[in-house]
Design a protein around this motif. Structure first.
Motif, short mmCIF file in Angstrom:
data_model
loop_
_atom_site.label_atom_id
_atom_site.label_comp_id
_atom_site.label_asym_id
_atom_site.label_seq_id
_atom_site.Cartn_x
_atom_site.Cartn_y
_atom_site.Cartn_z
N SER A 9 51.30 -51.54 39.86
CA SER A 9 52.17 -51.30 41.02
C SER A 9 51.47 -51.53 42.34
N SER A 14 51.12 -56.04 41.74
CA SER A 14 52.49 -56.49 42.02
C SER A 14 52.55 -58.01 42.08
N ILE A 35 55.60 -45.00 37.98
CA ILE A 35 56.30 -46.24 37.72
C ILE A 35 57.42 -46.42 38.74
N PRO A 36 57.78 -47.66 39.09
CA PRO A 36 58.81 -47.89 40.10
C PRO A 36 60.20 -47.53 39.59
N ALA A 39 62.07 -49.69 36.94
CA ALA A 39 61.41 -49.93 35.66
C ALA A 39 62.40 -50.03 34.50
N TRP A 46 57.11 -50.63 31.50
CA TRP A 46 56.30 -49.81 32.39
C TRP A 46 55.89 -48.52 31.68
N THR A 327 57.36 -50.33 45.02
CA THR A 327 56.55 -49.46 44.18
C THR A 327 56.02 -48.30 45.04
N ARG A 331 55.14 -48.65 49.00
CA ARG A 331 56.38 -48.20 49.62
C ARG A 331 56.30 -48.25 51.15
#
Length: 369
Positions: A9, A14, A35-36, A39, A46, A327, A331
């Motif tokens: 992430s 990324s 995890i985003p 996911a 993920w 992510t 962010r």
């Protein structure tokens, strides 16, 4: 080909996930502490694993099982005052990943090292991969990168048939890391537009920074995977960035200032919790050598597609516009959100259990290699 990516992430992670998805021939297992949110709908699998914890061994081995290759990118850059935590991610996390690879017989390991692992420069001549890997003692980042390389040395000696590669990039930049850099590199109450409003830049004349774009690093990783390349590879644009170039990119006037003066100012502000960057990063910037990437060009067919000044400009533009990804590490940072974090959790330089990044700046900051 199943590829497990730790630190997926982050800055480099990324970019690598994007690159492997575009290729369409990889089964990606993406490992991150957080995890985003996308996911569940992602084509990648993920897995949430905190590499700073000794209790992650079972989950890590489950994630690694069946992998053809493991790309280890995970690293932590904050909280800068919690060096023991940074060590638990960078050094401890590397050991845990290598233990899992050894136990499960993974055939290929790619480790993200850094220009920061090299001993201080002797002159301005770019160094090749045989330059001493002794680090810069006053930088905890550098010390930990050296220790991670020693772990990789031991892994290589004990493993049978595993293709082991280590990449040593310069500072890694990209636009989408801009907001993360603000969170790691600026005082919490300064807005993004501050980046474009620096009137003067007091910096030492001896500072030089090898830089490379995150997409170029991702391209190098893919080439290593495809060719099962082994050994160390420097990754950097041909010309390093200097203090004068940084001032030019910021539209600021460069004021030549002795390194000891800048160090003292950084140290005082860091100890007073006014800014989150430890002075070890200045020491590293002044000591790190320029990089000769001819081995990567010759053996991998790799070259930097973006020159260092353009990487710097893009990264600074990303900072000024608070550019972000989806992510936790990358962010978007706002003054209000960071103020809320400050009041609830304290300064970023002191928070426990901060997310591991790559920064890749690169981390780094997340841009560092």
């Amino acid at each position: 080909m199943r590829v497990v990516i730790t630190g997926a992430s982050g800055n480099v992670g990324s970019a690598l996930v994007r690159r492997l998805r575009e290729a369409g021939e990889y089964d990606i297992v993406a490992v991150a502490r957080r995890i985003p949110h996308y996911a569940a709908t992602s084509s990648s699998r993920w897995v949430s694993i905190d590499l700073s914890s000794r209790e992650c061994e079972h989950e890590l081995r489950r994630a690694v099982r069946g992998a053809d290759a493991v790309v280890h990118l995970a690293w932590a850059f904050q909280p800068s005052h919690q060096v023991r935590y940074l060590e638990s991610v960078g050094v401890g996390g590397t050991q845990r990943v290598l233990d899992a690879c050894s136990a499960l017989g993974v055939g290929q390991v790619v480790h993200m090292s850094s220009v920061g692992a090299y001993a201080p420069k002797r002159n301005d001549i770019p160094v090749a991969e045989d330059y001493p890997v002794d680090g810069v003692p006053s930088s905890s980042y550098s010390r930990h990168k050296v220790r991670a390389e020693r772990l990789l040395d031991a892994f290589e000696r004990s493993s049978d048939g595993t293709a082991v590669a280590r990449l040593r990039p310069g500072i890694i930049g990209q636009r989408l890391a801009g907001s993360a850099l603000l969170r790691y590199a600026l005082p919490v109450l300064l807005p993004a537009r501050t980046v474009g409003a620096v009137p003067v830049l007091p910096m030492p004349a001896g500072l030089t920074v090898a830089m490379v774009h995150a997409d170029d690093v991702a391209d190098a990783v893919v080439r290593v995977l495809q060719q099962r390349a082994v050994g160390a590879f420097n990754l950097a644009a041909a010309t390093p960035v200097t203090s004068a170039m940084i001032a030019e990119a910021l539209g600021a006037r460069w004021v030549k200032t002795p390194a000891r003066v800048v160090h003292a100012l950084m140290l005082a502000a860091w100890q007073a919790r006014l800014q989150p960057v430890s002075p070890g990063w200045l020491d590293l910037g002044c000591a790190a050598p320029a990089l000769d990437s001819s081995r990567a060009e010759r053996e991998l067919g790799w070259s930097s597609s973006i020159d260092a000044m353009d990487v710097l400009r893009e990264t600074l533009d990303g900072m000024g516009n608070a550019s972000a990804d989806f992510t936790a590490v990358l962010r978007q940072r706002t003054v209000l959100s960071e103020l809320s974090e400050l009041l609830s959790r304290g300064p970023v330089s002191h928070r426990a259990n901060h997310e591991p990044g790559n920064p890749e700046p690169s981390g780094s900051s997340p841009t560092a290699g």
